[in-house]
Write an enzyme that holds these catalytic residues in place. Structure first.
Site, short mmCIF file in Angstrom:
data_model
loop_
_atom_site.label_atom_id
_atom_site.label_comp_id
_atom_site.label_asym_id
_atom_site.label_seq_id
_atom_site.Cartn_x
_atom_site.Cartn_y
_atom_site.Cartn_z
N HIS A 99 0.96 4.29 4.31
CA HIS A 99 0.31 5.04 3.35
C HIS A 99 0.69 6.54 3.13
CE1 HIS A 99 -3.39 2.17 4.14
NE2 HIS A 99 -2.31 1.69 3.43
N SER B 81 0.92 -1.28 -0.16
CA SER B 81 -0.11 0.33 -0.09
C SER B 81 0.85 1.37 -0.02
CB SER B 81 -0.84 -0.04 1.22
OG SER B 81 -1.68 -1.18 1.29
#
Length: 548
Positions: free
Chosen positions: A351, A297
């Site tokens: 992230h 991610s």
């Protein structure tokens, strides 16, 4: 094809017929509403909530079928403007319309931009017969061209210019673009690692954190205390199950193809792995302190961030019809997923770290649309990106602290050892307790009890201690307190039983044996207290113990 010259005197009108599929859906909704009414009668406590839900379903069914039962058309195109149920039963005059065009999507629809309003109005056409949907779009565009006046002509000219600019940009980006082999390779790497995990016995949907750690998951303690910096990279190739992998690969496929066209294969790889590194490094300050962190991610967010930065950087040179939807969709993706990342168990730090690193690299690197850029400018972009990501990653590593971090190697070693060692100990301990109760109740003679101690219970406790010791040797350099204490307790039990046997054989007046037995029992009690403190054992009665 419908054109402005073929408009009938009264305009075009498109009706929504009553279809079998709609009747079926409405029937199901009404049946559910009836069920809600019956349940409300049976359970008065929930009556208000259940009846409210049933009433809501009834209104939904009415809203669904209303345009099909009405004599008014779903959409009308006339000299006065656009009307019908699709525009809430009213009429939008052509003078108030800024643009009319066909919407993009699986189902045909009309996008109407109204003057003075930022958001366009969408006229859905799925209620029309399939053969009339395209005709309705053509009729709306034709009406706008015929009655929109000079403004409509200027809008059409502007739209054609924007489409030509987008086509030119697409040709420029695609001209000489290599095959996105890096995208294929990265997806193959992530999917391949997941398949290896599954074939090795890891759960496909929800793998055990201990297994992920063994394969290279990110961990504050392992990176900072044990020096396993390679985990910053390997963690980006692991995933917490098939759904996690599928989501990341879907986004990577959607964005990665454009990224390769925009930056090229080499720069795409730099952005991907640079973002993965930065995301893993920032995770050491947050999620990886207590838990293990895995997933691509951070790298995916970096790819999105780079594309955002690249498009924003050249927004004045690119067609607005390309810039606005791209920036909007990318920004919505970022905001939505960061909001979802606020839930427990999601590593939002990775992230954010990947997003920021990718945006910085996307700003520094030279995109392929900058065809006038010199070789020196491109090299400088590469060098600057590497230095910035290296400095950021190094700074995050230098400032991360491990004092409060979980030693995952010790934790998972303890869990694995105790998973087999504790049941074996409890089984041996319960067998000893059963014979002790039988001996106390005179159901077992002193000789038989002594034989059971020598033949069964001492070997059983020694076997447990040997089993745990063998497992501890597998985890070199790790000594989980719970596992070590359980091994010591099994050994102490065996020693105490051996000393008691010697006292029975040699007489209870042997002071040296009695002293050693007292010392062994005291140490045994201290070990039991430690295991209770660690949450491994809970008291049952006396010196016996069981799992909490």
């Amino acid at each position: 094809m419908l054109t402005p010259q073929h408009m009938p005197p009264g305009g075009w009108a498109f009706h929504a017929p009553l279809r079998g599929s709609t009747v079926f859906v409405v029937a199901v909704m009404l049946a559910f509403a009836a069920l809600c009414g019956w349940v409300g009668f049976r359970w008065p406590v929930l009556r208000l909530a259940i009846w409210s839900m049933g009433l809501f379903v009834v209104f939904g069914a009415y809203w669904l079928v209303r345009p099909m039962l009405s004599s008014r058309p779903w959409i009308t195109v006339s000299e006065s403007g656009l009307g019908g149920h699709a525009v809430s039963g009213g009429l939008v005059p052509w003078a108030a319309i800024d643009d009319v065009q066909e919407g993009r999507g699986r189902q045909p629809h009309i996008v109407v931009k109204i003057k003075g309003k930022r958001l366009p109005k969408t006229l859905r056409l799925d209620v029309l017969p399939a053969q009339n949907r395209d005709k309705a779009v053509q009729a709306a565009v034709a009406g706008f061209v015929r009655f929109g006046g000079d403004h409509a002509m200027r809008t059409l000219v502007r739209r054609h210019q924007e489409e030509a600019e987008v086509d030119a940009l697409r040709e420029q980006v695609n001209d000489g673009a290599a095959s996105p082999w890096t995208l294929y390779a990265l997806m193959a790497l992530n999917i391949g690692v997941w398949l290896l995990n599954v074939f090795s016995g890891m759960d496909a949907m929800q793998p055990d954190p201990a297994d992920l750690f063994a394969w290279g998951a990110n961990s504050n303690w392992a990176v900072l205390r044990d020096g396993e910096y390679w985990r910053l990279v390997t963690a980006a190739t692991l995933h917490g199950g098939l759904i996690h992998l599928g989501f990341n690969m879907f986004i990577l496929w959607q964005i990665g193809r454009l990224m390769v066209q925009w930056y090229g294969n080499g720069q795409f790889l730099l952005i991907y792995w640079g973002s993965a590194l930065a995301g893993s490094a920032l995770s050491l300050h947050f999620s990886a302190v207590d838990g293990v962190s895995v997933g691509a991610s951070g790298a995916v967010f970096g790819v999105v961030g780079a594309l955002l930065a690249g498009i924003w950087q050249h927004r004045r040179q690119l067609p607005s019809s390309f810039v606005k939807p791209m920036l909007t969709s990318l920004a919505m993706f970022v905001l939505l997923n960061l909001a979802i990342g606020l839930r427990p168990g999601i590593d939002n730090a990775a992230h954010i770290g990947g997003l920021v690193a990718g945006a910085v690299m996307g700003w520094l690197l030279v995109e392929r649309v900058q065809w006038r850029a010199t070789r020196g400018q491109r090299k400088f972009g590469w060098l600057a990106s590497v230095l910035v990501v290296g400095a950021v990653t190094g700074g995050l590593l230098a400032t991360a602290r491990s004092e409060q971090a979980t030693n995952h190697r010790e934790l998972f070693a303890s869990i694995n050892i105790m998973r087999e060692g504790l049941p074996a100990f409890l089984k041996a301990n319960e067998a000893l307790a059963a014979d002790s109760r039988a001996y106390s109740a005179k159901a077992l003679s002193s000789q038989a009890f002594d034989q059971a101690i020598q033949a069964t219970h001492i070997p059983a406790m020694e076997a447990v201690a040997a089993q745990i010791d063998q497992e501890l040797r597998r985890y070199e350099g790790v000594a989980p307190p719970a596992a070590v204490a359980l091994k010591d307790l099994a050994s102490l039990r065996a020693q105490a039983m051996q000393l008691e046997h010697r006292m029975r054989q040699q007489g209870e007046n042997r002071a040296d044996i009695r002293w050693r037995l007292e010392q062994t029992l005291a140490e045994q009690n201290r070990t039991i207290a430690l295991l209770r403190e660690l949450g491994v054992l809970a008291p049952k009665n006396g010196a016996e113990a069981s799992a909490r």
